[in-house]
Design a protein around this motif. Sequence first.
Motif, PDB file in Angstrom:
ATOM      1  N   LEU A   1       0.864  -1.170   0.000  1.00 48.46           N
ATOM      2  CA  LEU A   1       0.000   0.000   0.000  1.00 48.46           C
ATOM      3  C   LEU A   1       0.902   1.222   0.000  1.00 48.46           C
ATOM      4  CD1 LEU A   1      -2.992   0.943   0.234  1.00 48.46           C
ATOM      5  CD2 LEU A   1      -2.595   1.143   2.693  1.00 48.46           C
ATOM      6  N   ALA A   2       0.823   1.992  -1.072  1.00 52.55           N
ATOM      7  CA  ALA A   2       1.690   3.167  -1.199  1.00 52.55           C
ATOM      8  C   ALA A   2       1.051   4.157  -2.170  1.00 52.55           C
ATOM      9  CB  ALA A   2       3.076   2.755  -1.682  1.00 52.55           C
ATOM     10  N   PRO A   3       1.185   5.460  -1.870  1.00 51.67           N
ATOM     11  CA  PRO A   3       1.868   6.027  -0.708  1.00 51.67           C
ATOM     12  C   PRO A   3       1.079   5.809   0.579  1.00 51.67           C
ATOM     13  CG  PRO A   3       0.826   7.767  -1.969  1.00 51.67           C
ATOM     14  CD  PRO A   3       0.642   6.512  -2.763  1.00 51.67           C
ATOM     15  N   CYS A   4       1.810   5.546   1.645  1.00 51.46           N
ATOM     16  CA  CYS A   4       1.218   5.369   2.967  1.00 51.46           C
ATOM     17  C   CYS A   4       2.030   6.201   3.946  1.00 51.46           C
ATOM     18  CB  CYS A   4       1.243   3.894   3.365  1.00 51.46           C
ATOM     19  SG  CYS A   4       0.538   3.558   4.992  1.00 51.46           S
ATOM     20  N   ASP A   5       1.400   7.212   4.525  1.00 50.07           N
ATOM     21  CA  ASP A   5       2.053   8.091   5.490  1.00 50.07           C
ATOM     22  C   ASP A   5       1.879   7.483   6.882  1.00 50.07           C
ATOM     23  OD1 ASP A   5       2.956  10.051   7.182  1.00 50.07           O
ATOM     24  OD2 ASP A   5       1.742  11.661   6.332  1.00 50.07           O
ATOM     25  N   LEU A   6       2.930   6.913   7.407  1.00 53.34           N
ATOM     26  CA  LEU A   6       2.849   6.191   8.672  1.00 53.34           C
ATOM     27  C   LEU A   6       2.665   7.114   9.869  1.00 53.34           C
ATOM     28  CD1 LEU A   6       5.692   3.646   7.907  1.00 53.34           C
ATOM     29  CD2 LEU A   6       3.241   3.151   7.966  1.00 53.34           C
ATOM     30  N   THR A   7       2.798   8.419   9.674  1.00 52.63           N
ATOM     31  CA  THR A   7       2.512   9.373  10.760  1.00 52.63           C
ATOM     32  C   THR A   7       1.038   9.773  10.779  1.00 52.63           C
ATOM     33  OG1 THR A   7       2.984  11.376   9.468  1.00 52.63           O
ATOM     34  CG2 THR A   7       4.856  10.299  10.545  1.00 52.63           C
ATOM     35  N   ASN A   8       0.267   9.285   9.821  1.00 50.83           N
ATOM     36  CA  ASN A   8      -1.149   9.626   9.703  1.00 50.83           C
ATOM     37  C   ASN A   8      -1.984   8.439  10.198  1.00 50.83           C
ATOM     38  OD1 ASN A   8      -3.836   9.841   8.688  1.00 50.83           O
ATOM     39  ND2 ASN A   8      -3.156  11.315   7.156  1.00 50.83           N
ATOM     40  N   PRO A   9      -2.720   8.591  11.299  1.00 53.20           N
ATOM     41  CA  PRO A   9      -3.487   7.454  11.820  1.00 53.20           C
ATOM     42  C   PRO A   9      -4.439   6.839  10.805  1.00 53.20           C
ATOM     43  CG  PRO A   9      -3.439   9.242  13.425  1.00 53.20           C
ATOM     44  CD  PRO A   9      -2.832   9.788  12.158  1.00 53.20           C
ATOM     45  N   ASP A  10      -5.045   7.658   9.954  1.00 53.30           N
ATOM     46  CA  ASP A  10      -5.971   7.127   8.955  1.00 53.30           C
ATOM     47  C   ASP A  10      -5.249   6.255   7.941  1.00 53.30           C
ATOM     48  OD1 ASP A  10      -8.097   8.423  10.178  1.00 53.30           O
ATOM     49  OD2 ASP A  10      -7.973  10.177   8.873  1.00 53.30           O
ATOM     50  N   ASP A  11      -4.058   6.680   7.508  1.00 53.67           N
ATOM     51  CA  ASP A  11      -3.286   5.876   6.566  1.00 53.67           C
ATOM     52  C   ASP A  11      -2.862   4.551   7.193  1.00 53.67           C
ATOM     53  OD1 ASP A  11      -3.512   7.865   4.676  1.00 53.67           O
ATOM     54  OD2 ASP A  11      -1.372   7.952   4.220  1.00 53.67           O
ATOM     55  N   VAL A  12      -2.476   4.602   8.461  1.00 56.39           N
ATOM     56  CA  VAL A  12      -2.056   3.370   9.138  1.00 56.39           C
ATOM     57  C   VAL A  12      -3.240   2.412   9.261  1.00 56.39           C
ATOM     58  CG1 VAL A  12      -1.071   2.392  11.237  1.00 56.39           C
ATOM     59  CG2 VAL A  12      -0.209   4.558  10.353  1.00 56.39           C
ATOM     60  N   GLN A  13      -4.392   2.940   9.577  1.00 55.82           N
ATOM     61  CA  GLN A  13      -5.578   2.086   9.655  1.00 55.82           C
ATOM     62  C   GLN A  13      -5.904   1.473   8.293  1.00 55.82           C
ATOM     63  OE1 GLN A  13      -7.487   1.380  12.654  1.00 55.82           O
ATOM     64  NE2 GLN A  13      -7.914  -0.265  11.178  1.00 55.82           N
ATOM     65  N   LYS A  14      -5.734   2.247   7.235  1.00 59.05           N
ATOM     66  CA  LYS A  14      -5.964   1.712   5.886  1.00 59.05           C
ATOM     67  C   LYS A  14      -4.999   0.576   5.588  1.00 59.05           C
ATOM     68  CE  LYS A  14      -7.701   6.055   3.924  1.00 59.05           C
ATOM     69  NZ  LYS A  14      -7.391   7.216   3.034  1.00 59.05           N
ATOM     70  N   LEU A  15      -3.762   0.704   6.061  1.00 54.70           N
ATOM     71  CA  LEU A  15      -2.775  -0.363   5.852  1.00 54.70           C
ATOM     72  C   LEU A  15      -3.209  -1.644   6.549  1.00 54.70           C
ATOM     73  CD1 LEU A  15      -0.010  -1.511   5.036  1.00 54.70           C
ATOM     74  CD2 LEU A  15       0.929  -0.398   7.089  1.00 54.70           C
TER      75      LEU A  15
END
Length: 258
Positions: free
Chosen positions: A63-77
């Motif tokens: 999954l990319a781009p994935c901003d690991l500092t963004n809680p929503d992106d981490v949840q999507k991962l």
Amino acid sequence: MNKNNRLEGKVAIVTGSGSGIGRGCALMFAAAGAQVVGADINATTAAETEQLAAEQGTPIRSLAPCDLTNPDDVQKLIDFCIEQYGRLDILVNAGAFGAFAWLEEMDYYEGWKRTLDGELSVVFLACQKAWPHLKQSGAAAIINFASANAHNAFKPLPAIAHCAGKGGVLAMSRQLAMEGREFNIRVNTISPALIETTATREPLENIPGFRDEVLAKTMIKRLGQPEDIGYAAIYLASDEASWVTGADLPVDGGSTAW
């Protein structure tokens, strides 16, 4: 890369899969039989890792781009992994960002705070979002990355924010091991010394004498490679390490031993 089945049947998320230690771990975990989901802020390099995995006959998804500092992106991962494979057994938190400057030159926002987010918050968020699924695994493993800099200062490296971030990862991982004990979630750290990657080639090539000082600090006179870390991570993720938790494994050519 030789295939084996040490991680067969396990599903792993590897963050920072686009380069360096993350890429090495993603490729090696896939070769060891795991179903791997990668994540990176850089979609191009993440796709390159996918291509390398396909070429070695062990495809991975990312999954990319994935901003690991963004809680929503981490949840999507996490959701992406569960949608693809229905479970999660291993979390490898290799994705990180660090700014390097001496104390008096460190910018508070772009240097200090961004590094603590990029090295510490990213681990917290991934662990927090993955935790419910790791509990369901019944035999889960988290591998976090501290650093030789979490233990020792290194004279030529302006690493005050990096030291703080990685020291935090080391301490937080011990707490996570305690919190995970009732669910058989094992949490360990690896503390590398300098590993030769795209990011570290800049100081190695451009800071006079830096490479020599790195090698002078190690007992084994070569630079570390991502594969050196990958082998250690495979062990900690495997059932061979089923009685190992709350531990920190130095993979540093002996640099912190003298």
